[in-house]
Design a protein around this motif. Sequence first.
Motif, short mmCIF file in Angstrom:
data_model
loop_
_atom_site.label_atom_id
_atom_site.label_comp_id
_atom_site.label_asym_id
_atom_site.label_seq_id
_atom_site.Cartn_x
_atom_site.Cartn_y
_atom_site.Cartn_z
N GLU A 107 0.83 -1.20 0.00
CA GLU A 107 0.00 0.00 0.00
C GLU A 107 0.87 1.26 0.00
O GLU A 107 0.58 2.22 -0.72
CB GLU A 107 -0.91 0.00 1.23
N LEU A 108 1.93 1.26 0.79
CA LEU A 108 2.79 2.44 0.86
C LEU A 108 3.56 2.64 -0.44
O LEU A 108 3.79 3.79 -0.86
CB LEU A 108 3.78 2.31 2.03
N ALA A 109 3.97 1.54 -1.08
CA ALA A 109 4.71 1.66 -2.33
C ALA A 109 3.87 2.38 -3.39
O ALA A 109 4.41 3.15 -4.20
CB ALA A 109 5.11 0.27 -2.83
N ALA A 110 2.57 2.14 -3.37
CA ALA A 110 1.69 2.79 -4.33
C ALA A 110 1.59 4.29 -4.09
O ALA A 110 1.19 5.04 -4.99
CB ALA A 110 0.29 2.16 -4.26
N HIS A 111 1.96 4.74 -2.88
CA HIS A 111 1.90 6.16 -2.55
C HIS A 111 3.29 6.78 -2.39
O HIS A 111 3.42 7.92 -1.95
CB HIS A 111 1.10 6.36 -1.25
N GLY A 112 4.33 6.03 -2.74
CA GLY A 112 5.68 6.56 -2.68
C GLY A 112 6.21 6.78 -1.28
O GLY A 112 7.09 7.62 -1.08
N SER A 113 5.69 6.03 -0.30
CA SER A 113 6.14 6.18 1.09
C SER A 113 7.02 5.00 1.48
O SER A 113 6.58 3.85 1.40
CB SER A 113 4.94 6.27 2.04
N PRO A 114 8.25 5.25 1.92
CA PRO A 114 9.14 4.16 2.36
C PRO A 114 8.65 3.55 3.67
O PRO A 114 7.90 4.17 4.43
CB PRO A 114 10.49 4.84 2.55
N LEU A 115 9.08 2.33 3.94
CA LEU A 115 8.70 1.61 5.17
C LEU A 115 9.95 1.15 5.90
O LEU A 115 10.87 0.59 5.30
CB LEU A 115 7.84 0.41 4.82
N ILE A 116 9.99 1.38 7.22
CA ILE A 116 11.03 0.85 8.09
C ILE A 116 10.38 -0.17 9.01
O ILE A 116 9.39 0.14 9.69
CB ILE A 116 11.70 1.95 8.94
#
Length: 352
Positions: A107-116
């Motif tokens: 879901e975050l990849a679709a919004h350009g948000s990185p995940l830690i």
Amino acid sequence: MSHAVIGAGCRAHRWLRVTVQSRATLADVAKLAGVSAKTVSRVYAQRDRVSAETVERVLSAAKRLRFRPNSLARSLRRGGPSKTIGFIMGELLNPFYYGIAAGIERELAAHGSPLIVATTDDSPDGEEHVADALLAQRVGALLMIPVGDDQSYLEGERQLGTPVIAIDRPARNLVADAIVLENRTGTHTATASLIVHGHRDIAYVCNPASVYTQLERVQGYRDALRDAGLPVDGRHEVLLDDMSIPLEDTVRELLCAREAPTAIVAGNNRACVAALRAMRGLRHPPALIGFDDFDTADVLGVSVIAHDPVEMGRAAARLALERMADPAGFTTRVELPTWLIRRGSGERPPER
């Protein structure tokens, strides 16, 4: 309290309005400590070049203001939020957890948000330390599967505008959004199905037992027994809270008892696997329904209460993004559906 429907099969309840304070900046710390902003910066970057007295004053001021040094400050506006989102999960080997992580990442990849991603290994003692480490990265939102008894240590950060989303279990002593499963409904469905197939002596096994999910699931199991006019027999409840105790051995003892159950509801995937191991070699194994599907359950013919951990992760990520865009508002609790998959083990008739 009001409620709303979010997607098919989901229920959301709105609880408390969230208020947001402005986040303290490096300049605020400098003013309170009576030093220059450059000195504050040096305390965090080159502490050995600052006197011990000044270091103590700066750190004391930072603590009072709930200021966190930003490890990503060079790429961010000073005091501003990051698009990066942090996720605190339990042990890496649990497929339920990495299913959630996969949903968040997609879901975050679709919004350009990185995940830690960080892990507590399901240890309550390490939860706050892991949370602090992620917050030091100035993440824009914190997603977590709570394992500790108290998440109030995050209240100050939440008031400063960092959304906190609890997954699988609500946070304790903290105003936070939550994405959970219909736990009671799931175990009620499993137990009722076993009753329909003729079982009257039904056991419930789990470890750990004191977490929110198990408290809800064991209640659903008990409710189904009562609804059918059957007694709730504590002798058939294996509720452990010590992960070092082999659940397989405990289930084996239960099945060897004089009044052994003819069916078992397993509270999670680990308990289900432990029950399968304990049942090996039995001529007439008890019926079994586990909570959580797992990779080989279809091959082994194990009936399960299923749900979608990837969708749970996606729902949490969507809620985090919404909160980042608009931090104020009412907290939301979303309940995702569960369903029974019949594969044979839960449909066996009772045999003594």
